[in-house]
Write an enzyme that holds these catalytic residues in place. Structure first.
Site, short mmCIF file in Angstrom:
data_model
loop_
_atom_site.label_atom_id
_atom_site.label_comp_id
_atom_site.label_asym_id
_atom_site.label_seq_id
_atom_site.Cartn_x
_atom_site.Cartn_y
_atom_site.Cartn_z
N GLY A 1 0.64 -1.06 0.01
CA GLY A 1 -0.74 0.56 -0.07
C GLY A 1 0.93 1.10 0.25
N GLU B 1 11.45 3.29 5.28
CA GLU B 1 11.38 2.18 5.65
C GLU B 1 12.44 1.34 6.72
OE1 GLU B 1 8.75 -0.81 4.76
OE2 GLU B 1 10.30 -1.55 5.65
N THR C 1 5.41 -7.05 3.57
CA THR C 1 5.24 -8.62 4.33
C THR C 1 4.77 -9.72 2.41
OG1 THR C 1 4.14 -7.78 5.99
CG2 THR C 1 3.53 -10.23 4.99
N CYS C 2 3.71 -8.86 1.61
CA CYS C 2 3.63 -9.37 0.32
C CYS C 2 5.35 -10.48 0.24
CB CYS C 2 2.59 -8.84 -0.42
SG CYS C 2 2.95 -9.42 -1.46
N CYS D 1 3.19 -13.49 0.14
CA CYS D 1 1.85 -13.97 -0.99
C CYS D 1 3.44 -14.16 -1.84
CB CYS D 1 1.71 -12.80 -1.99
SG CYS D 1 0.47 -11.45 -0.27
N LYS E 1 5.83 -17.41 -0.69
CA LYS E 1 4.59 -18.13 0.08
C LYS E 1 4.20 -19.42 -1.24
CE LYS E 1 1.03 -18.07 -0.93
NZ LYS E 1 0.11 -17.24 -0.01
N TYR F 1 11.13 -2.67 -6.88
CA TYR F 1 10.87 -1.93 -6.13
C TYR F 1 11.24 -0.67 -5.64
CZ TYR F 1 6.57 -4.48 -4.61
OH TYR F 1 5.44 -5.30 -4.47
N ALA G 1 10.76 5.19 11.58
CA ALA G 1 10.46 5.94 11.94
C ALA G 1 9.57 6.99 13.15
CB ALA G 1 9.31 6.66 10.48
N TYR H 1 -6.04 -18.62 6.58
CA TYR H 1 -4.91 -18.74 5.66
C TYR H 1 -4.01 -19.17 5.95
CZ TYR H 1 -8.36 -15.22 2.78
OH TYR H 1 -9.32 -14.81 2.32
N ILE H 2 -2.73 -18.67 6.67
CA ILE H 2 -1.78 -18.68 6.85
C ILE H 2 -1.18 -20.72 7.09
CG2 ILE H 2 0.47 -18.40 8.42
CD1 ILE H 2 -0.19 -15.55 7.50
N GLU I 1 -2.24 -22.99 4.71
CA GLU I 1 -1.20 -22.68 3.24
C GLU I 1 0.57 -23.09 3.61
OE1 GLU I 1 -0.97 -18.57 2.13
OE2 GLU I 1 -3.01 -19.16 1.20
N ARG J 1 -12.42 -19.95 9.65
CA ARG J 1 -13.62 -19.36 9.92
C ARG J 1 -14.44 -18.10 9.07
NH1 ARG J 1 -14.85 -15.10 13.55
NH2 ARG J 1 -12.75 -15.60 14.48
N THR K 1 -3.58 -7.85 -0.79
CA THR K 1 -1.90 -6.83 -0.68
C THR K 1 -3.21 -6.40 -2.00
OG1 THR K 1 -0.29 -8.57 -1.04
CG2 THR K 1 -0.21 -7.04 -2.34
N HIS L 1 -14.07 -26.90 -23.42
CA HIS L 1 -14.26 -27.89 -22.83
C HIS L 1 -12.73 -28.76 -23.26
CE1 HIS L 1 -15.59 -31.94 -22.15
NE2 HIS L 1 -15.37 -32.68 -23.12
N GLU M 1 -15.49 -25.37 -16.68
CA GLU M 1 -16.66 -25.01 -17.58
C GLU M 1 -18.11 -26.03 -16.26
OE1 GLU M 1 -17.32 -28.12 -20.79
OE2 GLU M 1 -15.40 -29.41 -19.86
P1 NDP Z 1 -6.34 -15.64 10.20
O1 NDP Z 1 -7.25 -14.03 10.92
O2 NDP Z 1 -6.71 -16.08 8.81
O3 NDP Z 1 -6.65 -16.51 10.85
C1 NDP Z 1 -5.68 -16.70 12.81
C2 NDP Z 1 -6.06 -18.59 12.19
O4 NDP Z 1 -5.77 -18.38 14.02
C3 NDP Z 1 -8.18 -18.34 13.06
O5 NDP Z 1 -8.10 -19.87 12.93
C4 NDP Z 1 -7.87 -18.52 14.39
O6 NDP Z 1 -8.63 -18.93 15.64
C5 NDP Z 1 -7.38 -18.69 14.88
N1 NDP Z 1 -6.03 -17.93 16.62
C6 NDP Z 1 -6.45 -16.81 17.20
N2 NDP Z 1 -6.10 -16.41 18.11
C7 NDP Z 1 -6.07 -17.72 18.61
C8 NDP Z 1 -5.66 -17.94 19.93
N3 NDP Z 1 -5.52 -17.19 20.54
N4 NDP Z 1 -5.19 -19.66 20.03
C9 NDP Z 1 -5.52 -20.71 18.76
N5 NDP Z 1 -6.03 -19.83 18.15
C10 NDP Z 1 -5.85 -18.48 17.55
O7 NDP Z 1 -4.79 -15.01 10.37
P2 NDP Z 1 -3.73 -16.06 9.56
O8 NDP Z 1 -2.79 -15.27 10.69
O9 NDP Z 1 -3.75 -16.89 9.25
O10 NDP Z 1 -3.22 -14.46 9.04
C11 NDP Z 1 -3.34 -13.30 8.90
C12 NDP Z 1 -4.50 -12.38 7.33
O11 NDP Z 1 -3.24 -12.45 6.31
C13 NDP Z 1 -5.67 -13.61 6.82
O12 NDP Z 1 -7.11 -12.67 7.74
C14 NDP Z 1 -5.16 -12.54 5.34
O13 NDP Z 1 -6.19 -12.27 5.32
C15 NDP Z 1 -4.15 -12.53 5.27
N6 NDP Z 1 -3.37 -14.27 3.90
C16 NDP Z 1 -3.86 -13.55 2.64
C17 NDP Z 1 -3.84 -14.82 2.45
C18 NDP Z 1 -4.57 -15.44 0.70
O14 NDP Z 1 -4.27 -14.10 0.70
N7 NDP Z 1 -3.47 -16.22 0.60
C19 NDP Z 1 -2.22 -15.87 2.07
C20 NDP Z 1 -1.99 -15.49 4.04
C21 NDP Z 1 -2.89 -14.92 4.80
P3 NDP Z 1 -10.69 -18.78 15.09
O15 NDP Z 1 -11.54 -18.74 13.65
O16 NDP Z 1 -11.12 -19.16 16.14
O17 NDP Z 1 -10.49 -16.96 14.98
#
Ligand code: NDP
Length: 455
Positions: free
Chosen positions: A17, A36, A43-44, A49, A52, A102, A118, A180-181, A184, A207, A313, A438, A443
């Site tokens: 951003g 910076e 991060t990306c 991203c 990864k 960059y 900063a 997500y993370i 992945e 979720r 991103t 096809h 499809e």
């Molecule tokens: P997320 O917010 O997606 O997921 C965090 C996970 O950790 C959830 O399952 C959450 O559970 C769990 N959690 C949170 N706190 C605790 C705790 N105290 N104890 C146990 N479990 C816990 O975060 P990520 O770190 O995976 O990723 C961050 C963000 O980065 C994503 O939301 C996404 O926006 C971005 N990202 C995007 C990607 C892509 O576009 N492909 C790839 C990687 C990251 P609960 O659901 O119960 O809250």
């Protein structure tokens, strides 16, 4: 008399951003500096991203080699070698190349790059070491940072940041989290031959995604040998000489070579001094910015992960463009956060755009649901027991396609195109009148005719 500043804009943070905002502002004639402390691209590019996706590709090769047998290729198991340090080194070289690009992009646009940490000294002053930069506008674009819950043994737990630089791969790994993370990295490690366990505290991970997608993904990950466990969390970790003991909430314990937390990210605003200037933050610790990125201090704006909008991103890039236009263009421009397409690079991957079935039921009432669960053609000969899922969520009264969800190879590529249709307000009739390509998996999206549910 008008106050004169060194710059029109100082951007703090050169992630997706911040860099986009700095470049676009400079191209509109503004005098811009960007500060910076770590790496260009944020991060990306450095620990998100890009690396990864490279690891995702790398980890899939093992299956590709196995699948080759059904196509007549013999690649004896004992001749397949994988060299983790080589993958990391090649990845690092690519990241360094991107860092340089960059830098060049910023310089070509006329942006001054300032390396260092900063602090905002006042509403119009950013201090970096001995340098004092005054500016009409300041934008905080410092991003986010992984959160590791504060449990005994926290210091033994890695975040995704360190995973990108592991000196060697462990034999076994435990991944903590269900977002997500977590999914992945579970796919990457398992693909590379690491015995992988994923622990999620709730009933079903991912979720916020469509429930069918969540269930299907869990099933496919388990088929690949990942030990996916729900309703359990980590209470403590203890390091021994050779491994880690992980103590779980169900009273059991396990032994592993690595524990990684993927338990969310927080806004990275430490040491900026925002609190001294009265820049408000939200209850979750994000910078409180309105729809136009304005913070509670008139000269200070903020964008990207640090303001708690979707941590993606393309969202930060779009915000950078909008803010540049607002500050140095015609003063207009709005973000549209509806129907943001996204992909999760688990294996098989997820692609999604628009509303989940549950969200659509709540906001739109009567729906038609179309679902197709099939074995991708490639696996007829490979023999792999992997299936794909595709789902359309359609509003019954208007025929509008509200959501499209998929689990399967190339989900991101497929959903990117379909996202245009959702944004354009396409109806199911538009899908029906579109001919398929096809033979492809995609499809299916234009050939599903019978609604599986019309509640
Ligand atoms: P997320 O917010 O997606 O997921 C965090 C996970 O950790 C959830 O399952 C959450 O559970 C769990 N959690 C949170 N706190 C605790 C705790 N105290 N104890 C146990 N479990 C816990 O975060 P990520 O770190 O995976 O990723 C961050 C963000 O980065 C994503 O939301 C996404 O926006 C971005 N990202 C995007 C990607 C892509 O576009 N492909 C790839 C990687 C990251 P609960 O659901 O119960 O809250």
């Amino acid at each position: 008399m008008a106050v004169s500043y060194d710059y029109d804009l100082v951007v703090v943070g050169a992630g997706s951003g911040g860099v986009r905002l700095a470049r676009m502002s400079a191209q509109r004639g503004a005098r811009v500096a960007i500060v910076e402390s770590r790496y260009l691209g944020g991060t990306c590019v450095n620990v998100g991203c890009v690396p990864k996706k490279l690891f995702f590709y790398g980890s899939h090769v093992r299956e590709d080699v196995q699948d080759a047998a059904g196509y007549g290729w013999s690649v004896p198991d004992d001749q397949v070698q994988f060299d983790w340090p080589k993958l990391v080194a090649n990845k690092n070289a690519e990241i360094e190349r991107l860092n340089r690009i960059y830098g060049r992009l910023l310089e070509t646009a006329g942006v001054t790059i300032i390396r260092g940490t900063a602090t905002l000294a006042d509403d119009h002053t950013v201090v970096v070491g001995a340098q004092k930069l005054t500016s009409e506008h300041i934008t905080v674009a410092t991003g986010s940072w992984p959160v590791i819950p504060d449990i005994p043994g926290r210091e033994c737990i890695l975040s995704s940041n360190e995973m990108f630089y592991l000196p060697q791969l462990p034999r076994q790994a435990v991944i903590w989290g269900g977002g997500y993370i977590a999914v992945e990295f579970a796919g990457i490690l398992a693909g590379l031959g690491v015995e992988t366990t994923l622990l999620y505290r709730g009933d079903l991970f991912l979720r916020g995604f469509d429930d069918d997608i969540r269930t299907f993904t869990a099933q496919e990950m388990r088929k690949k040998g990942i030990d996916v466990r729900f309703g359990v969390t980590i209470e403590a970790v203890q390091a021994t000489d050779a491994h880690y003991e992980v103590f779980l909430s169900d009273g059991s314990r396990m032994s592993t070579g690595l524990v990684m937390a993927a338990t969310g990210r927080r806004a990275l605003i430490d040491g900026l001094g925002l609190e001294n200037l009265g820049v408000k933050t939200t209850g979750s610790g994000y910078v409180d910015a309105d729809a136009h990125f304005q913070t509670s201090v008139p000269s200070i704006t903020a964008l990207g992960d640090v303001i708690g909008t979707p941590q993606l991103t393309p969202v930060a890039l779009a915000q950078g463009m909008v803010l540049a236009r607002r500050l140095f263009g015609d003063g207009h421009g709005e973000m549209d956060y509806t129907a943001i397409p996204t992909a999760v690079f688990c294996q098989p991957s997820i692609g999604t755009v628009g509303l989940t079935e549950a969200e659509a039921r709540e906001s739109h009432g009567r729906l038609r649901i179309y679902r197709s669960d099939f074995k991708p053609m490639k696996h007829t000969l490979s023999g792999r027991d992997e299936r794909s899922l595709m789902k359309l969520v359609v509003e019954d009264s208007t025929d509008r396609v509200l959501g499209i969800h998929m689990v399967g190879p190339e989900s991101g590529e497929i959903i990117q195109g379909l996202a245009v249709a959702v944004k354009a307000g396409a109806t199911k009739a538009h899908f029906d009148s579109t001919l398929g390509i096809h033979p492809t998996s995609a499809e299916e999206f234009v050939t599903m005719r019978e609604a599986v549910e019309v509640p």
